[in-house]
Design an enzyme around this catalytic site. Structure first.
Site, PDB file in Angstrom:
ATOM      1  N   ASN A 194     -68.162  -3.837  23.542  1.00 48.73           N
ATOM      2  CA  ASN A 194     -69.079  -3.113  22.666  1.00 48.73           C
ATOM      3  C   ASN A 194     -68.363  -1.875  22.132  1.00 48.73           C
ATOM      4  O   ASN A 194     -68.105  -0.938  22.886  1.00 48.73           O
ATOM      5  CB  ASN A 194     -70.336  -2.742  23.462  1.00 48.73           C
ATOM      6  CG  ASN A 194     -71.371  -2.003  22.622  1.00 48.73           C
ATOM      7  OD1 ASN A 194     -71.075  -1.549  21.508  1.00 48.73           O
ATOM      8  ND2 ASN A 194     -72.562  -1.867  23.149  1.00 48.73           N
TER       9      ASN A 194
ATOM     10  N   HIS B  58     -74.506  -6.345  15.494  1.00 47.71           N
ATOM     11  CA  HIS B  58     -73.856  -5.441  16.442  1.00 47.71           C
ATOM     12  C   HIS B  58     -73.453  -6.252  17.665  1.00 47.71           C
ATOM     13  O   HIS B  58     -74.204  -7.102  18.139  1.00 47.71           O
ATOM     14  CB  HIS B  58     -74.810  -4.308  16.833  1.00 47.71           C
ATOM     15  CG  HIS B  58     -74.307  -3.507  17.989  1.00 47.71           C
ATOM     16  ND1 HIS B  58     -73.041  -2.962  18.005  1.00 47.71           N
ATOM     17  CD2 HIS B  58     -74.875  -3.186  19.178  1.00 47.71           C
ATOM     18  CE1 HIS B  58     -72.862  -2.335  19.160  1.00 47.71           C
ATOM     19  NE2 HIS B  58     -73.954  -2.454  19.883  1.00 47.71           N
TER      20      HIS B  58
ATOM     21  N   CYS C  25     -74.860   2.944  18.295  1.00 46.70           N
ATOM     22  CA  CYS C  25     -74.423   1.612  17.852  1.00 46.70           C
ATOM     23  C   CYS C  25     -75.017   1.208  16.496  1.00 46.70           C
ATOM     24  O   CYS C  25     -74.542   0.251  15.883  1.00 46.70           O
ATOM     25  CB  CYS C  25     -74.774   0.561  18.905  1.00 46.70           C
ATOM     26  SG  CYS C  25     -73.999   0.890  20.486  1.00 46.70           S
TER      27      CYS C  25
HETATM   28  N1  COA Z   1     -70.043  -6.683  38.273  1.00 43.76           N
HETATM   29  C1  COA Z   1     -70.715  -7.247  39.262  1.00 43.76           C
HETATM   30  N2  COA Z   1     -72.013  -6.965  39.524  1.00 43.76           N
HETATM   31  C2  COA Z   1     -72.627  -6.087  38.725  1.00 43.76           C
HETATM   32  C3  COA Z   1     -71.975  -5.442  37.665  1.00 43.76           C
HETATM   33  C4  COA Z   1     -70.628  -5.763  37.454  1.00 43.76           C
HETATM   34  N3  COA Z   1     -69.902  -5.221  36.457  1.00 43.76           N
HETATM   35  N4  COA Z   1     -72.837  -4.620  37.048  1.00 43.76           N
HETATM   36  C5  COA Z   1     -74.000  -4.731  37.693  1.00 43.76           C
HETATM   37  N5  COA Z   1     -73.882  -5.598  38.726  1.00 43.76           N
HETATM   38  C6  COA Z   1     -74.886  -6.024  39.682  1.00 43.76           C
HETATM   39  C7  COA Z   1     -75.994  -5.015  39.831  1.00 43.76           C
HETATM   40  O1  COA Z   1     -75.617  -3.988  40.708  1.00 43.76           O
HETATM   41  C8  COA Z   1     -77.101  -5.878  40.392  1.00 43.76           C
HETATM   42  O2  COA Z   1     -76.873  -6.057  41.766  1.00 43.76           O
HETATM   43  P1  COA Z   1     -78.112  -5.994  42.793  1.00 43.76           P
HETATM   44  O3  COA Z   1     -79.013  -7.107  42.380  1.00 43.76           O
HETATM   45  O4  COA Z   1     -77.426  -6.194  44.097  1.00 43.76           O
HETATM   46  O5  COA Z   1     -78.727  -4.650  42.598  1.00 43.76           O
HETATM   47  C9  COA Z   1     -76.869  -7.234  39.728  1.00 43.76           C
HETATM   48  O6  COA Z   1     -75.521  -7.205  39.218  1.00 43.76           O
HETATM   49  C10 COA Z   1     -77.817  -7.541  38.589  1.00 43.76           C
HETATM   50  O7  COA Z   1     -77.869  -6.393  37.750  1.00 43.76           O
HETATM   51  P2  COA Z   1     -78.714  -6.400  36.464  1.00 43.76           P
HETATM   52  O8  COA Z   1     -78.616  -5.051  35.806  1.00 43.76           O
HETATM   53  O9  COA Z   1     -80.093  -6.935  36.721  1.00 43.76           O
HETATM   54  O10 COA Z   1     -77.932  -7.487  35.611  1.00 43.76           O
HETATM   55  P3  COA Z   1     -78.289  -8.047  34.212  1.00 43.76           P
HETATM   56  O11 COA Z   1     -78.404  -9.506  34.263  1.00 43.76           O
HETATM   57  O12 COA Z   1     -79.409  -7.289  33.551  1.00 43.76           O
HETATM   58  O13 COA Z   1     -76.963  -7.722  33.381  1.00 43.76           O
HETATM   59  C11 COA Z   1     -76.212  -6.104  31.786  1.00 43.76           C
HETATM   60  C12 COA Z   1     -76.558  -6.381  33.233  1.00 43.76           C
HETATM   61  C13 COA Z   1     -75.792  -4.662  31.661  1.00 43.76           C
HETATM   62  C14 COA Z   1     -75.081  -7.014  31.382  1.00 43.76           C
HETATM   63  C15 COA Z   1     -77.460  -6.427  30.911  1.00 43.76           C
HETATM   64  O14 COA Z   1     -78.587  -5.785  31.433  1.00 43.76           O
HETATM   65  C16 COA Z   1     -77.270  -5.996  29.498  1.00 43.76           C
HETATM   66  O15 COA Z   1     -76.481  -6.554  28.774  1.00 43.76           O
HETATM   67  N6  COA Z   1     -78.059  -4.995  29.039  1.00 43.76           N
HETATM   68  C17 COA Z   1     -77.923  -4.486  27.696  1.00 43.76           C
HETATM   69  C18 COA Z   1     -76.756  -3.536  27.652  1.00 43.76           C
HETATM   70  C19 COA Z   1     -76.358  -3.189  26.282  1.00 43.76           C
HETATM   71  O16 COA Z   1     -76.145  -4.040  25.477  1.00 43.76           O
HETATM   72  N7  COA Z   1     -76.270  -1.889  26.007  1.00 43.76           N
HETATM   73  C20 COA Z   1     -75.850  -1.395  24.769  1.00 43.76           C
HETATM   74  C21 COA Z   1     -76.901  -1.582  23.751  1.00 43.76           C
HETATM   75  S1  COA Z   1     -76.280  -1.066  22.198  1.00 43.76           S
END
Ligand code: COA
Length: 322
Positions: free
Chosen positions: A279, A249, A113
Site C-alpha cells: 500500500n 487504490h 490514500c
Molecule cells: N502476521 C501474522 N499474524 C498477524 C499479522 C501478521 N503480519 N498481523 C496480525 N496478525 C494476527 C493478529 O494478531 C491476530 O491474531 P490473534 O487472533 O491471535 O489476535 C490474527 O492475525 C487475525 O488478525 P486480524 O486483524 O483479525 O486479521 P484480518 O483477517 O482482519 O487481517 C488485515 C488483518 C490488516 C490484513 C485486514 O484487517 C485488513 O486488510 N484491513 C484493512 C487494512 C487497510 O487496508 N488499511 C489501509 C486502508 S487505506
C-alpha cells in the site's frame, strides 16, 4: 465546453525491495499469512537519504516526457502526500524548484490514500474554469518512515513509491466526473496519533507511527468503496459494463476483489499492483495507472474507474476516458 485529459503518466519505485520472507526476520509473521490476508508479496523501501520529493521528481519527469510538454508549460503542481519531506515548504514547492518551474501555484493535498483522487478533483476544477491549462499531479509517499517495524499488524502492509500524471485542457473528455468525501468521525480507526501541535512527544521520541484497527477499517472500506462506485456510475448514467478498467487504490487484494465482485467485473479487468508494491497510499492509483498504460493494457479512449479510500476517513473516485 472545456474538459481535462491525461496526456502523460509516470512512476518511480525505490530500488530497494523488501520481500515477505525478509519481513519474517523482522516481526513474527509469515509469507503465507501476508499473502493470504493482503495479497502482498513485496514492497519497495526508500533509502534513508531518498525523500518523497526525490520519488516525485522521477515520476514527474517520466510523465512530462510522455506528454511531450516542457516543464515551463506546467501551470499548476499538486502533490498528494502524507509523508512530506519537511513541515514546510510544501513538497510541491520543493518539486517545483527541482523542475526549474517558477511562479505557478504549487501545493500539497493531504487526504492520505484518497489524496490522488482529491488532487485530480481540484486540478480538474482548475482546468474546467480556465485557470489552468497543464497540471502536474503527483502521488508520492515514503510510508515506510511512519511504520512501526515492531508492529506486525501494520508494517507488512505499506511501501514507498510515486506516480504522476499530466492533466491538460482538452476539447474532448477526459475526466467525466470526480467525487470526494470525508468523515472525521472515523479518525481513530486509522491514524498517526502524533504531530506538530498534538502529541509532539511521539514525534520527538521517534514513535509517530501508523495505528490501525485493521478489521474495522476493512469493513468500512469495503462498504464505502461499494457506495462510491454506485454514486459514480449513477452520476454518469452508466452501468458496470461501461467500465473498461478498474484502477482502484491498492490496499489489499481482498478489498479490491470485493469491489470487482460488486461491479461484476472479472479480475482480468482490474489493475492490481498491491502484490508488488504494497500500500503506497496516495501514490498507489497513479502508480497502478502508469503500470497498465506502459504495459499496453489501458488504451486510448478506454473508460477507467478510480476509487479510493483512506485515513480520515476519506474516500472518492474519478471516472475518465483515457
Ligand atoms: N502476521 C501474522 N499474524 C498477524 C499479522 C501478521 N503480519 N498481523 C496480525 N496478525 C494476527 C493478529 O494478531 C491476530 O491474531 P490473534 O487472533 O491471535 O489476535 C490474527 O492475525 C487475525 O488478525 P486480524 O486483524 O483479525 O486479521 P484480518 O483477517 O482482519 O487481517 C488485515 C488483518 C490488516 C490484513 C485486514 O484487517 C485488513 O486488510 N484491513 C484493512 C487494512 C487497510 O487496508 N488499511 C489501509 C486502508 S487505506
Amino acid at each position: 465546453m472545456i474538459y481535462s485529459k491525461i496526456t502523460g503518466t509516470g512512476s518511480y519505485l525505490p530500488e530497494q525491495v523488501l520481500t515477505n520472507t525478509e519481513l519474517e526476520k523482522i516481526v513474527d509473521t509469515t509469507d503465507e499469512w501476508i499473502r493470504s490476508r493482503t495479497g502482498i508479496e513485496k514492497r519497495h523501501v526508500a533509502r534513508d537519504d531518498e525523500t518523497t520529493c526525490d520519488l516525485a521528481e522521477k515520476a514527474s519527469r517520466a510523465a512530462i516526457e510522455m506528454s511531450g510538454k516542457k516543464e515551463n508549460d506546467i501551470d499548476l503542481i499538486i502533490i498528494a502526500t502524507t509523508t512530506p519531506d519537511v513541515i514546510f515548504p510544501s513538497t510541491a514547492c520543493l518539486l517545483q524548484q527541482r523542475l526549474n518551474i517558477h511562479g505557478c501555484p504549487a501545493f500539497d493535498i493531504q487526504a492520505v490514500c484518497t489524496g490522488f483522487v482529491y488532487a485530480l478533483h481540484v486540478a480538474n476544477l482548475f482546468i474546467k474554469n480556465g485557470t489552468t491549462k497543464c497540471a502536474l499531479i503527483v502521488g508520492s509517499e515514503t510510508m515506510t518512515r511512519i511504520v512501526d517495524w515492531e508492529d506486525r499488524n501494520t508494517c507488512v502492509l505499506f511501501g514507498d513509491g510515486a506516480g504522476a500524471i499530466i492533466l491538460e485542457e482538452s476539447k474532448t473528455p477526459g475526466i467525466l466526473s470526480t467525487h470526494i468525501h470525508a468523515d472525521g468521525a472515523y479518525q481513530k480507526l486509522l491514524s498517526v496519533p502524533g504531530g506538530i501541535s498534538s502529541n509532539y512527544n511521539l514525534v520527538k521520541s521517534n514513535k509517530a507511527f501508523i495505528k490501525m484497527q485493521g478489521n474495522e477499517v476493512f469493513k468500512v472500506a469495503v462498504n464505502t468503496l461499494g457506495g462510491i462506485v454506485d454514486e459514480t456510475l449513477q452520476a454518469n448514467s452508466m452501468s458496470n459494463t461501461d467500465i473498461d478498467w478498474l484502477v482502484p487504490h491498492q490496499a489489499n487484494t481482498r478489498i479490491i476483489s470485493a469491489m470487482a465482485k460488486k461491479l461484476d467485473m472479472p479480475i482480468s479487468r482490474v489493475v492490481v499492483t498491491v502484490d508488488q508494491h504494497g500500500n503506497t497510499s496516495a501514490a498507489s492509483i497513479p502508480l497502478a495507472l502508469d503500470v497498465a498504460v506502459k504495459d499496453g493494457r489501458i488504451k486510448e479512449n478506454d473508460t477507467l474507474l478510480l476509487p479510493a479510500f483512506g485515513g480520515g476517513f476519506t474516500w472518492g473516485s474519478a471516472l475518465l476516458k483515457y
